[in-house]
Design a protein around this motif. Structure first.
Motif, PDB file in Angstrom:
ATOM      1  N   GLU A   1       0.848  -1.204   0.000  1.00 33.34           N
ATOM      2  CA  GLU A   1       0.000   0.000   0.000  1.00 33.34           C
ATOM      3  C   GLU A   1       0.878   1.246   0.000  1.00 33.34           C
ATOM      4  O   GLU A   1       1.932   1.271   0.625  1.00 33.34           O
ATOM      5  CB  GLU A   1      -0.877   0.016   1.260  1.00 33.34           C
ATOM      6  CG  GLU A   1      -1.987  -1.029   1.264  1.00 33.34           C
ATOM      7  CD  GLU A   1      -3.121  -0.663   0.328  1.00 33.34           C
ATOM      8  OE1 GLU A   1      -3.479   0.534   0.249  1.00 33.34           O
ATOM      9  OE2 GLU A   1      -3.642  -1.579  -0.324  1.00 33.34           O
ATOM     10  N   LEU A   2       0.437   2.270  -0.694  1.00 29.71           N
ATOM     11  CA  LEU A   2       1.154   3.543  -0.690  1.00 29.71           C
ATOM     12  C   LEU A   2       0.705   4.371   0.506  1.00 29.71           C
ATOM     13  O   LEU A   2      -0.475   4.370   0.859  1.00 29.71           O
ATOM     14  CB  LEU A   2       0.867   4.321  -1.971  1.00 29.71           C
ATOM     15  CG  LEU A   2       1.294   3.669  -3.283  1.00 29.71           C
ATOM     16  CD1 LEU A   2       0.834   4.518  -4.460  1.00 29.71           C
ATOM     17  CD2 LEU A   2       2.801   3.476  -3.337  1.00 29.71           C
ATOM     18  N   ASN A   3       1.646   5.085   1.106  1.00 32.26           N
ATOM     19  CA  ASN A   3       1.271   5.957   2.214  1.00 32.26           C
ATOM     20  C   ASN A   3       0.764   7.294   1.670  1.00 32.26           C
ATOM     21  O   ASN A   3       0.786   7.543   0.460  1.00 32.26           O
ATOM     22  CB  ASN A   3       2.434   6.130   3.203  1.00 32.26           C
ATOM     23  CG  ASN A   3       3.636   6.827   2.596  1.00 32.26           C
ATOM     24  OD1 ASN A   3       3.486   7.744   1.790  1.00 32.26           O
ATOM     25  ND2 ASN A   3       4.824   6.389   2.979  1.00 32.26           N
ATOM     26  N   LYS A   4       0.322   8.179   2.551  1.00 28.65           N
ATOM     27  CA  LYS A   4      -0.264   9.465   2.128  1.00 28.65           C
ATOM     28  C   LYS A   4       0.724  10.296   1.315  1.00 28.65           C
ATOM     29  O   LYS A   4       0.356  10.910   0.316  1.00 28.65           O
ATOM     30  CB  LYS A   4      -0.726  10.264   3.352  1.00 28.65           C
ATOM     31  CG  LYS A   4      -1.979   9.747   3.974  1.00 28.65           C
ATOM     32  CD  LYS A   4      -2.388  10.634   5.146  1.00 28.65           C
ATOM     33  CE  LYS A   4      -3.614  10.077   5.845  1.00 28.65           C
ATOM     34  NZ  LYS A   4      -4.027  10.942   6.959  1.00 28.65           N
TER      35      LYS A   4
ATOM     36  N   LEU B   1       2.342  11.010  -6.287  1.00 26.35           N
ATOM     37  CA  LEU B   1       1.797  10.474  -7.535  1.00 26.35           C
ATOM     38  C   LEU B   1       0.695  11.368  -8.100  1.00 26.35           C
ATOM     39  O   LEU B   1       0.608  11.556  -9.316  1.00 26.35           O
ATOM     40  CB  LEU B   1       1.303   9.044  -7.329  1.00 26.35           C
ATOM     41  CG  LEU B   1       2.405   8.028  -7.022  1.00 26.35           C
ATOM     42  CD1 LEU B   1       1.811   6.653  -6.764  1.00 26.35           C
ATOM     43  CD2 LEU B   1       3.429   7.973  -8.138  1.00 26.35           C
ATOM     44  N   ARG B   2      -0.125  11.966  -7.229  1.00 26.04           N
ATOM     45  CA  ARG B   2      -1.145  12.919  -7.689  1.00 26.04           C
ATOM     46  C   ARG B   2      -0.488  14.139  -8.322  1.00 26.04           C
ATOM     47  O   ARG B   2      -0.933  14.645  -9.351  1.00 26.04           O
ATOM     48  CB  ARG B   2      -2.064  13.339  -6.544  1.00 26.04           C
ATOM     49  CG  ARG B   2      -3.169  12.346  -6.236  1.00 26.04           C
ATOM     50  CD  ARG B   2      -4.233  12.940  -5.324  1.00 26.04           C
ATOM     51  NE  ARG B   2      -3.706  13.456  -4.067  1.00 26.04           N
ATOM     52  CZ  ARG B   2      -3.522  12.742  -2.964  1.00 26.04           C
ATOM     53  NH1 ARG B   2      -3.850  11.463  -2.933  1.00 26.04           N
ATOM     54  NH2 ARG B   2      -3.030  13.296  -1.872  1.00 26.04           N
TER      55      ARG B   2
ATOM     56  N   GLU C   1       3.302   9.279  -0.485  1.00 25.44           N
ATOM     57  CA  GLU C   1       3.513   8.673  -1.799  1.00 25.44           C
ATOM     58  C   GLU C   1       2.316   8.920  -2.718  1.00 25.44           C
ATOM     59  O   GLU C   1       2.489   9.226  -3.902  1.00 25.44           O
ATOM     60  CB  GLU C   1       3.775   7.175  -1.647  1.00 25.44           C
ATOM     61  CG  GLU C   1       5.093   6.876  -0.963  1.00 25.44           C
ATOM     62  CD  GLU C   1       5.203   5.465  -0.446  1.00 25.44           C
ATOM     63  OE1 GLU C   1       6.332   5.028  -0.203  1.00 25.44           O
ATOM     64  OE2 GLU C   1       4.173   4.781  -0.273  1.00 25.44           O
ATOM     65  N   LYS C   2       1.118   8.827  -2.173  1.00 21.28           N
ATOM     66  CA  LYS C   2      -0.088   9.104  -2.964  1.00 21.28           C
ATOM     67  C   LYS C   2      -0.108  10.558  -3.410  1.00 21.28           C
ATOM     68  O   LYS C   2      -0.467  10.862  -4.551  1.00 21.28           O
ATOM     69  CB  LYS C   2      -1.346   8.779  -2.151  1.00 21.28           C
ATOM     70  CG  LYS C   2      -1.589   7.296  -1.978  1.00 21.28           C
ATOM     71  CD  LYS C   2      -2.836   7.051  -1.145  1.00 21.28           C
ATOM     72  CE  LYS C   2      -3.026   5.575  -0.882  1.00 21.28           C
ATOM     73  NZ  LYS C   2      -4.198   5.293  -0.039  1.00 21.28           N
TER      74      LYS C   2
ATOM     75  N   GLU D   1       0.812  13.243 -11.750  1.00 21.06           N
ATOM     76  CA  GLU D   1      -0.300  13.153 -12.698  1.00 21.06           C
ATOM     77  C   GLU D   1      -0.783  14.551 -13.107  1.00 21.06           C
ATOM     78  O   GLU D   1      -1.029  14.822 -14.283  1.00 21.06           O
ATOM     79  CB  GLU D   1      -1.449  12.357 -12.087  1.00 21.06           C
ATOM     80  CG  GLU D   1      -2.599  12.138 -13.044  1.00 21.06           C
ATOM     81  CD  GLU D   1      -3.695  11.264 -12.465  1.00 21.06           C
ATOM     82  OE1 GLU D   1      -4.784  11.264 -13.044  1.00 21.06           O
ATOM     83  OE2 GLU D   1      -3.470  10.597 -11.434  1.00 21.06           O
TER      84      GLU D   1
END
Length: 83
Positions: free
Chosen positions: A7-10, A16-17, A12-13, A20
């Motif tokens: 799972e990605l942590n906050k 990635l956002r 990392e998310k 994007e």
């Protein structure tokens, strides 16, 4: 049995956002460049000054996109080492 993806942590998310979003910005700019090219083709004429400026901006976009991709690769590599 296949290994489950971690799972990605906050953070990392969020990274990635951000990536994007940045990529989407470049897509919008590239779309605008294509629209300008379509207008020039339809008119069958473009001033030399405008063409040179357009070409310079397009070259700049290509270089910025390359740099962005290099940065993204470094980020993905760092994230991969953390997981």
């Amino acid at each position: 049995m296949p290994r489950k993806k971690p799972e990605l942590n906050k953070r990392e998310k969020a990274i990635l956002r951000f990536i994007e979003k940045q990529d989407n910005i470049f897509s919008k700019i590239e779309n605008n460049i294509n629209q300008i090219a379509k207008i020039a083709n339809a008119q069958k004429y473009i001033k030399k000054k405008d063409f040179l400026e357009f070409s310079a901006k397009q070259d700049e976009m290509i270089e910025l996109k390359k740099k962005q991709n290099e940065i993204f690769l470094k980020i993905y590599t760092l994230l991969g080492k953390e997981i």
